[in-house]
Design an enzyme around this catalytic site. Structure first.
Site, short mmCIF file in Angstrom:
data_model
loop_
_atom_site.label_atom_id
_atom_site.label_comp_id
_atom_site.label_asym_id
_atom_site.label_seq_id
_atom_site.Cartn_x
_atom_site.Cartn_y
_atom_site.Cartn_z
N GLU A 160 0.84 -1.21 0.00
CA GLU A 160 0.00 0.00 0.00
C GLU A 160 0.87 1.26 0.00
O GLU A 160 0.72 2.12 0.88
CB GLU A 160 -0.91 0.01 1.24
CG GLU A 160 -1.83 -1.18 1.37
CD GLU A 160 -2.59 -1.21 2.70
OE1 GLU A 160 -2.31 -0.36 3.58
OE2 GLU A 160 -3.44 -2.07 2.85
N PRO A 161 1.77 1.42 -0.94
CA PRO A 161 2.60 2.63 -0.91
C PRO A 161 1.82 3.87 -1.32
O PRO A 161 1.00 3.82 -2.24
CB PRO A 161 3.70 2.32 -1.95
CG PRO A 161 3.06 1.36 -2.89
CD PRO A 161 2.04 0.57 -2.10
N CYS A 183 -3.11 33.98 9.17
CA CYS A 183 -2.90 34.71 10.43
C CYS A 183 -2.54 33.79 11.59
O CYS A 183 -3.32 33.66 12.54
CB CYS A 183 -4.13 35.54 10.73
SG CYS A 183 -4.37 36.76 9.45
N TYR A 225 0.39 13.94 0.54
CA TYR A 225 -0.07 14.61 1.76
C TYR A 225 0.07 16.13 1.62
O TYR A 225 0.35 16.82 2.59
CB TYR A 225 0.65 14.05 2.99
CG TYR A 225 0.55 12.54 3.07
CD1 TYR A 225 -0.68 11.94 3.31
CD2 TYR A 225 1.66 11.72 2.85
CE1 TYR A 225 -0.79 10.56 3.35
CE2 TYR A 225 1.54 10.33 2.89
CZ TYR A 225 0.31 9.77 3.14
OH TYR A 225 0.19 8.40 3.16
N1 LLP Z 1 -1.73 1.96 4.42
C1 LLP Z 1 -2.26 2.41 5.58
C2 LLP Z 1 -3.16 1.54 6.32
C3 LLP Z 1 -1.96 3.70 6.03
O1 LLP Z 1 -2.49 4.14 7.16
C4 LLP Z 1 -1.08 4.53 5.26
C5 LLP Z 1 -0.74 5.88 5.71
C6 LLP Z 1 -0.57 4.01 4.06
C7 LLP Z 1 -0.89 2.72 3.69
C8 LLP Z 1 0.35 4.79 3.17
O2 LLP Z 1 1.54 5.08 3.81
P1 LLP Z 1 2.75 5.75 2.98
O3 LLP Z 1 3.26 4.73 1.99
O4 LLP Z 1 2.23 6.95 2.31
O5 LLP Z 1 3.74 6.06 4.01
N2 LLP Z 1 -0.08 12.89 6.61
C9 LLP Z 1 1.15 12.23 6.99
C10 LLP Z 1 1.18 10.78 6.58
C11 LLP Z 1 0.03 9.96 7.15
C12 LLP Z 1 0.08 8.51 6.73
C13 LLP Z 1 -1.12 7.78 7.18
N3 LLP Z 1 -1.23 6.43 6.74
C14 LLP Z 1 2.32 13.03 6.40
O6 LLP Z 1 2.10 14.04 5.74
O7 LLP Z 1 3.47 12.68 6.62
#
Ligand code: LLP
Length: 417
Positions: free
Chosen positions: A275-276, A345, A373
């Site tokens: 799940e990237p 602000c 994000y």
């Molecule tokens: N699968 C699940 C169940 C997740 O909760 C997430 C991310 C992903 C996959 C994807 O993860 P990634 O490959 O993108 O690392 N807003 C935060 C990141 C929150 C991630 C939440 N879950 C930021 O801006 O760093």
């Protein structure tokens, strides 16, 4: 590797100059590179060779329909966390059968929607959720395909707000409960157990936590198998980090090879789901912004730009570091010590602090690594219309989301009679 780079001191996205996009679309504006998205997806998918896998892009990282469409055309599946994300996947041409549904708080409506659409799997994160899914599936006359999301209690070594695989985090079910929960699920008429899932956090820069989590999940797979519970899928979640500054995260290929090595050693042949999100979209996007004013401060200048925390929340929320570069360099603009701040602000409204940058009023800047994000976490705080989104594709570019207007912001509001 991404497709943003300088040509004769002017920053390009693929074959399109960012200054051209700024002139025609305005700023602030998110710009994505199709070739980069495609490259990053393939970097996860191709190392698997013949091994059965399903690379399910995490829609939460960037759910723009055109982004989803690009990935769907390459054969990606999707990881979603809401009914709204399911609608987006379907609107972009994706199939529900290629969707895995994660999240600790799925509502009744969302579960009904997912089962009616026919998602591939729901990741169950609590016993109460298992009971809810069973009851809804029974009412609908369906069997719900489920995987338990295990919380392996592994420290991912990342920002505490984006660590998910520690015991104290709200996510998943404890490994010590797994056998009992699987046995309960087996006895439920409307549940079809398909797999096991795990996601320990985001922006991981080391392989070890991934490896530790996988070993723990495989221990459970063995225990389940000894108890007659046979699975088909192993969902390893997302979390592979990217380079914002000087991090040195594993490449998708290194990550994938490390996972495959463990699977082979453990004699596991389950099909793998990944799940990237960030590693596909993060460095495939930039936020383009213009310097509105320069104002002297006690420790350098404030570069007041037209993008703010409502457009890119990560610096304010996680103290995240994003590289900021001039769109045109090599000119006569003086180099300054500066904080790059927005018009909102709040003193927490900054894009970057403590930088050295050559810039004058009116210059264009690019905030790098903003494809994941970024737009998805934007808001209308201070009644600011959210930025346009643009997809570059070779020498062409397309506005894939129009800039909001004041009228669109208040369209759903009503005055009292
Ligand atoms: N699968 C699940 C169940 C997740 O909760 C997430 C991310 C992903 C996959 C994807 O993860 P990634 O490959 O993108 O690392 N807003 C935060 C990141 C929150 C991630 C939440 N879950 C930021 O801006 O760093």
């Amino acid at each position: 590797m991404d497709h943003f780079g300088y040509r004769q001191d002017h920053l390009f996205a693929e074959d399109v100059s960012l200054a051209t996009i700024a002139d025609n679309v305005g700023t602030p504006c998110y710009v994505y590179s199709r070739a980069t998205l495609e490259r990053h997806y393939r970097a996860f998918d191709e190392p698997f060779g013949e091994y059965p896998r399903h690379v399910c892009y995490a829609v939460k990282a960037n759910g723009n329909l055109a982004v989803l469409q690009v990935l769907q055309r390459l054969g990606a599946g999707f990881d979603i966390v809401s009914g709204g994300e399911l609608d987006r996947v379907l609107a972009a041409g994706g199939a529900a059968g290629d969707v895995v549904f994660s999240g600790v708080g799925k509502s009744i409506g969302e579960i009904e929607q997912a089962l009616q659409a026919g998602v591939r799997s729901l990741s169950i994160e609590s016993e109460a959720e298992l009971e809810r899914v069973d009851a809804i599936a029974r009412t609908l006359g369906k069997k719900a395909p489920v995987a338990f999301r295990i919380n392996p209690d592994v420290d991912p070594g990342t920002h505490p707000y984006i660590a998910t695989g520690l015991r104290e985090n709200k996510f998943g079910v404890p490994a010590s409960d797994a056998l009992r929960l699987y046995q309960r699920a087996v006895a439920m008429d409307s549940i079809n157990i398909t797999g096991i899932a795990c996601h320990i956090g985001s922006q991981l820069t080391q392989l070890d936590p991934f490896c530790d989590a996988l070993e723990r999940v495989l221990d459970l797979v063995d225990i389940l198998s000894d108890n007659g519970i046979v699975l088909q899928h192993l969902d390893l979640g997302g979390g592979v980090g990217i380079c914002y500054a000087d991090e040195n995260p594993p490449t998708p290929a290194e990550y994938t090879q490390a996972m495959l090595k463990i699977l082979r050693r453990r004699g596991c042949h389950l099909s793998v789901t990944l799940e990237p999100g960030r590693a596909i979209a993060g460095n495939a996007g930039i936020l383009l912004t213009r310097v509105e004013y320069i104002k002297p401060g006690p420790a350098g200048d404030f570069l007041i730009v037209d993008a703010a925390m409502n457009d890119l929340l990560r610096p304010a929320l996680y103290q995240a570091w994003h590289e900021v570069v001039a769109v045109s360099r090599g000119g006569t603009s003086p180099v300054r010590d500066c904080d790059i701040v927005g018009p909102v602000c709040e003193s927490g409204d900054f894009i970057a602090r403590g930088r050295r940058l050559a810039a004058v009023q009116g210059d264009l800047l690019a905030v790098r690594s903003a494809g994941a994000y970024g737009f998805v976490m934007s808001s209308n705080y201070n009644a600011r219309p959210r930025p346009a989104e643009v997809m570059v594709d070779g020498a062409a570019y397309h506005v894939v989301r129009e800039r909001e207007t004041s009228a669109s912001l208040s369209a759903q509001e009503k005055l009292l009679p």
